[in-house]
Motif scaffolding. Structure first.
Motif, short mmCIF file in Angstrom:
data_model
loop_
_atom_site.label_atom_id
_atom_site.label_comp_id
_atom_site.label_asym_id
_atom_site.label_seq_id
_atom_site.Cartn_x
_atom_site.Cartn_y
_atom_site.Cartn_z
N LEU A 180 45.53 53.65 44.65
CA LEU A 180 45.44 53.89 43.21
C LEU A 180 46.26 52.87 42.41
O LEU A 180 45.75 52.25 41.47
N PHE A 181 47.53 52.72 42.79
CA PHE A 181 48.44 51.93 41.95
C PHE A 181 48.48 50.45 42.30
O PHE A 181 48.90 49.64 41.48
N ARG A 182 48.03 50.08 43.50
CA ARG A 182 48.07 48.67 43.88
C ARG A 182 46.70 48.01 43.92
O ARG A 182 46.61 46.78 43.96
N LEU A 183 45.65 48.83 43.89
CA LEU A 183 44.31 48.26 43.90
C LEU A 183 43.50 48.71 42.70
O LEU A 183 43.10 47.88 41.87
N VAL A 184 43.25 50.01 42.59
CA VAL A 184 42.29 50.50 41.61
C VAL A 184 42.73 50.22 40.18
O VAL A 184 41.99 49.61 39.39
N LEU A 185 43.92 50.68 39.80
CA LEU A 185 44.36 50.51 38.42
C LEU A 185 44.54 49.04 38.03
O LEU A 185 44.11 48.64 36.93
N PRO A 186 45.15 48.20 38.88
CA PRO A 186 45.21 46.78 38.51
C PRO A 186 43.82 46.15 38.36
O PRO A 186 43.58 45.37 37.43
N ALA A 187 42.89 46.48 39.27
CA ALA A 187 41.54 45.90 39.18
C ALA A 187 40.81 46.39 37.94
O ALA A 187 40.01 45.65 37.35
#
Length: 257
Positions: free
Chosen positions: A167-174
């Motif tokens: 969630l915090f290292r892939l989805v939200l940044p992307a």
């Protein structure tokens, strides 16, 4: 890739200048009824008098307080809801149809119900503004989360990310560009809803909307026009600030691209 913040193009001032000149000419030559279409000089005098009144600035602060409070609640709820719908197919099947149906209802259609449930005070205004911000933020977040590619998800799997890390290292940044766009739109909607709530849930409290209401009650067209211009000016400043914050927050993506 997010576009860099653009400086003001002086050519954008040409049309307002032409309109003001035409307005001044029409009123000075009495081509129009100056009781209804007042001269620019009268609006300017009213503006100088009103701006010098501390009550005006108190109204600006009250409107901004409502706007930012409702935006914060609606924005946070929109990011949470959009992330849930984007990451969970089950949630999208259960909640998505209802959400997409409810958002088709005009926001101002909620006002009679909110005023019936909550009255005409600050709470009903806050709920209305929050709803106005929630929809664009939720949609922007949903689109951003769903836009995460299979290749990006595969990288997370290879590195053994848990759900929190995904969630915090892939989805939200992307998804951050779409989230930022949704938040910017949410701020615009929240400001429109702020002024709308002050008009339609009027209780003669403080706020920029009350300036226009008082002008209408007194048939003071100069005050009405000044109130409209003040509302537009504050909304423009909010939008510019939001764009700059968006560009600053996403500068790392431009550098990466």
């Amino acid at each position: 890739m997010t576009e860099p913040t653009r400086s003001l193009d002086p050519r954008g001032l040409v049309l307002p200048a032409v309109l003001i000149a035409a307005w001044a000419l029409a009123t000075s030559l009495h081509w129009v009824d100056t009781r209804l279409i007042v001269p620019p000089a009268g609006v300017l005098r009213t503006a100088v008098t009103t701006v010098a009144d501390p009550f005006f600035w108190q109204g600006v602060l009250f409107s901004l307080g409502r706007d930012l409070s409702g935006f914060a609640l609606g924005g946070a709820g929109g990011v949470a809801l959009g992330t849930l719908l984007g990451m969970s197919r089950r949630a999208d099947r259960l909640i998505g149809p209802t959400f997409h149906t409810v958002r088709q209802i005009s926001l101002f259609a909620w006002l009679p119900l909110l005023s019936t449930w909550l009255g005409y005070g600050e709470l009903s205004k806050l709920v209305f503004i929050s709803l106005s911000a929630l929809y664009p933020v939720a949609l922007g977040t949903f689109e951003g989360v769903r836009g995460v590619t299979a290749a990006q998800a595969e990288v997370a799997r290879v590195y053994g990310f848990n759900r929190r890390q995904v969630l915090f290292r892939l989805v939200l940044p992307a998804a951050s560009p779409q989230i930022a766009t949704g938040l910017t739109l949410g701020l615009v909607y929240a400001w429109v809803a702020t002024i709308g709530s002050e008009f339609l849930l009027a209780n003669w409290g403080h706020g920029l909307g009350n300036i226009v209401i008082k002008g209408r009650a007194a048939f003071n067209v100069e005050l009405i026009v000044f109130g409209m211009l003040a509302i537009g000016a504050v909304g423009t400043v909010l939008n510019c600030v939001a764009r700059r914050l968006e560009a600053r927050a996403l500068h790392w993506r431009r550098a990466a691209d």
